[in-house]
Design a protein around this motif. Structure first.
Motif, mmCIF file in Angstrom:
data_model
loop_
_atom_site.group_PDB
_atom_site.id
_atom_site.type_symbol
_atom_site.label_atom_id
_atom_site.label_comp_id
_atom_site.label_asym_id
_atom_site.label_seq_id
_atom_site.Cartn_x
_atom_site.Cartn_y
_atom_site.Cartn_z
ATOM 1 N N MET A 1 -5.265 14.765 1.189
ATOM 2 C CA MET A 1 -4.471 13.511 1.701
ATOM 3 C C MET A 1 -4.961 12.370 1.205
ATOM 4 O O MET A 1 -4.127 11.453 0.527
ATOM 5 C CB MET A 1 -4.513 13.367 3.239
ATOM 6 C CG MET A 1 -3.832 14.618 4.053
ATOM 7 S SD MET A 1 -4.136 14.643 5.780
ATOM 8 C CE MET A 1 -3.203 13.132 6.254
ATOM 9 N N LEU A 2 -6.305 12.088 0.962
ATOM 10 C CA LEU A 2 -6.838 11.089 0.398
ATOM 11 C C LEU A 2 -6.680 10.855 -1.100
ATOM 12 O O LEU A 2 -6.394 9.837 -1.820
ATOM 13 C CB LEU A 2 -8.185 10.768 0.778
ATOM 14 C CG LEU A 2 -8.517 10.261 2.079
ATOM 15 C CD1 LEU A 2 -9.917 10.389 2.668
ATOM 16 C CD2 LEU A 2 -7.955 8.881 2.639
ATOM 17 N N LYS B 1 -9.579 5.612 -2.540
ATOM 18 C CA LYS B 1 -9.817 6.731 -2.224
ATOM 19 C C LYS B 1 -10.647 7.022 -0.755
ATOM 20 O O LYS B 1 -11.535 7.985 -0.539
ATOM 21 C CB LYS B 1 -10.498 7.654 -3.199
ATOM 22 C CG LYS B 1 -10.054 7.734 -4.443
ATOM 23 C CD LYS B 1 -8.571 8.469 -4.182
ATOM 24 C CE LYS B 1 -7.855 8.482 -5.691
ATOM 25 N NZ LYS B 1 -6.708 9.075 -5.541
ATOM 26 N N TYR C 1 -0.903 4.253 -0.864
ATOM 27 C CA TYR C 1 -0.365 5.821 -0.817
ATOM 28 C C TYR C 1 0.825 6.145 -1.715
ATOM 29 O O TYR C 1 1.817 5.356 -1.744
ATOM 30 C CB TYR C 1 -0.117 6.228 0.723
ATOM 31 C CG TYR C 1 0.252 7.532 0.999
ATOM 32 C CD1 TYR C 1 -0.566 8.530 1.070
ATOM 33 C CD2 TYR C 1 1.581 8.034 1.263
ATOM 34 C CE1 TYR C 1 -0.355 9.791 1.369
ATOM 35 C CE2 TYR C 1 2.176 9.228 1.346
ATOM 36 C CZ TYR C 1 1.130 10.121 1.661
ATOM 37 O OH TYR C 1 1.426 11.386 1.893
ATOM 38 N N GLU C 2 0.851 7.368 -2.303
ATOM 39 C CA GLU C 2 2.091 7.692 -3.243
ATOM 40 C C GLU C 2 2.505 9.018 -2.658
ATOM 41 O O GLU C 2 1.846 9.997 -2.224
ATOM 42 C CB GLU C 2 1.629 7.762 -4.814
ATOM 43 C CG GLU C 2 1.203 6.578 -5.086
ATOM 44 C CD GLU C 2 0.893 6.589 -6.608
ATOM 45 O OE1 GLU C 2 1.994 6.533 -7.450
ATOM 46 O OE2 GLU C 2 -0.481 6.864 -6.923
ATOM 47 N N GLY D 1 -1.259 3.962 6.628
ATOM 48 C CA GLY D 1 -1.576 5.171 5.762
ATOM 49 C C GLY D 1 -2.608 5.966 6.491
ATOM 50 O O GLY D 1 -2.501 6.177 7.753
ATOM 51 N N ASP E 1 -1.823 1.186 3.336
ATOM 52 C CA ASP E 1 -1.694 2.313 3.111
ATOM 53 C C ASP E 1 -2.733 2.747 2.109
ATOM 54 O O ASP E 1 -2.725 3.965 1.531
ATOM 55 C CB ASP E 1 -0.463 3.037 2.948
ATOM 56 C CG ASP E 1 0.185 2.496 1.697
ATOM 57 O OD1 ASP E 1 -0.580 1.821 0.814
ATOM 58 O OD2 ASP E 1 1.294 3.021 1.557
ATOM 59 N N ARG F 1 -3.854 11.148 -2.518
ATOM 60 C CA ARG F 1 -2.781 10.491 -3.028
ATOM 61 C C ARG F 1 -2.970 9.237 -2.784
ATOM 62 O O ARG F 1 -1.760 8.317 -2.917
ATOM 63 C CB ARG F 1 -1.637 11.380 -1.774
ATOM 64 C CG ARG F 1 -1.412 12.580 -2.177
ATOM 65 C CD ARG F 1 -0.197 13.206 -1.200
ATOM 66 N NE ARG F 1 1.257 12.576 -1.640
ATOM 67 C CZ ARG F 1 2.138 12.714 -0.888
ATOM 68 N NH1 ARG F 1 2.269 13.772 0.058
ATOM 69 N NH2 ARG F 1 3.302 12.244 -1.224
ATOM 70 N N CYS F 2 -3.956 8.503 -2.254
ATOM 71 C CA CYS F 2 -4.129 7.194 -2.351
ATOM 72 C C CYS F 2 -4.774 6.633 -3.272
ATOM 73 O O CYS F 2 -5.749 7.041 -3.983
ATOM 74 C CB CYS F 2 -5.168 6.823 -0.966
ATOM 75 S SG CYS F 2 -4.204 7.181 0.571
ATOM 76 N N SER G 1 3.763 5.316 6.113
ATOM 77 C CA SER G 1 3.815 5.501 4.689
ATOM 78 C C SER G 1 4.079 6.798 4.393
ATOM 79 O O SER G 1 4.967 7.152 3.256
ATOM 80 C CB SER G 1 2.601 5.032 3.658
ATOM 81 O OG SER G 1 2.123 3.710 3.922
ATOM 82 N N ARG G 2 3.610 7.699 4.882
ATOM 83 C CA ARG G 2 3.995 9.270 4.687
ATOM 84 C C ARG G 2 5.379 9.656 5.044
ATOM 85 O O ARG G 2 6.238 10.408 4.598
ATOM 86 C CB ARG G 2 3.033 10.134 5.571
ATOM 87 C CG ARG G 2 1.807 10.130 5.328
ATOM 88 C CD ARG G 2 1.064 11.327 6.076
ATOM 89 N NE ARG G 2 1.451 12.747 5.744
ATOM 90 C CZ ARG G 2 1.306 13.623 6.404
ATOM 91 N NH1 ARG G 2 0.758 13.666 7.606
ATOM 92 N NH2 ARG G 2 1.587 14.961 6.185
#
Length: 159
Positions: free
Chosen positions: A119-120, A126, A158-159, A101, A155, A122-123, A58-59
């Protein structure tokens, strides 16, 4: 069923990344997978059945600072998967991608806590994913006769 886990990266800013580094990432994440896929597809064609499952990220789609080569190579992997789905579907071979993710793993446990938290953040969910979720995704993709050329995002939003 063939599963392709290929997650090689050399973190570096774009202006600092050498041609050697980008070529290494493309070779590990795309070229090698392409060659293995072709060899395995020949056997699947003989059997008139097969499942090619690639693991994306996803990244890669949203990218991030320092992961340009990884992002480029993972996006190329998705294009390759789609091409394979078109060419091999007539042999009852499906080709799909599972884009992961962040998951509980020895690698993730080595990351600094501040970075993990960022990082988390962005999910939508969480926390980290677990191996059971990956197993369930593999089961679903493997057993879906009508799924090909698709990417399943596993993911946590994930954004």
């Amino acid at each position: 069923t063939a599963l392709f886990f290929n997650n090689f990266t050399i973190d570096n800013l774009i202006l600092n990344k050498s041609n050697v580094e980008i070529k290494k990432e493309l070779n590990e994440n795309v070229i090698n997978v392409f060659e293995y896929s072709k060899a395995i597809a020949e056997i699947m064609i003989e059997n008139q059945f097969g499942r090619l499952i690639y693991f994306g990220s996803s990244r890669a789609l949203s990218s991030d600072i320092g992961i340009s080569g990884y992002s480029i190579s993972k996006n190329a992997l998705i294009g390759m998967m789609k091409s394979f789905s078109k060419e091999f579907s007539r042999y009852n071979i499906t080709s799909n991608c599972i884009s992961l993710g962040f998951f509980k793993s020895p690698l993730f446990s080595k990351i600094d806590e501040k970075i993990k938290k960022k990082m988390l953040s962005r999910c939508t969910i969480k926390n980290l994913g677990d191996i059971e979720s990956i197993n369930n995704a593999i089961y679903f993709v493997t057993n879906s006769k009508y799924l090909t050329g698709s990417t399943l995002f596993l993911d946590g939003g994930y954004e």
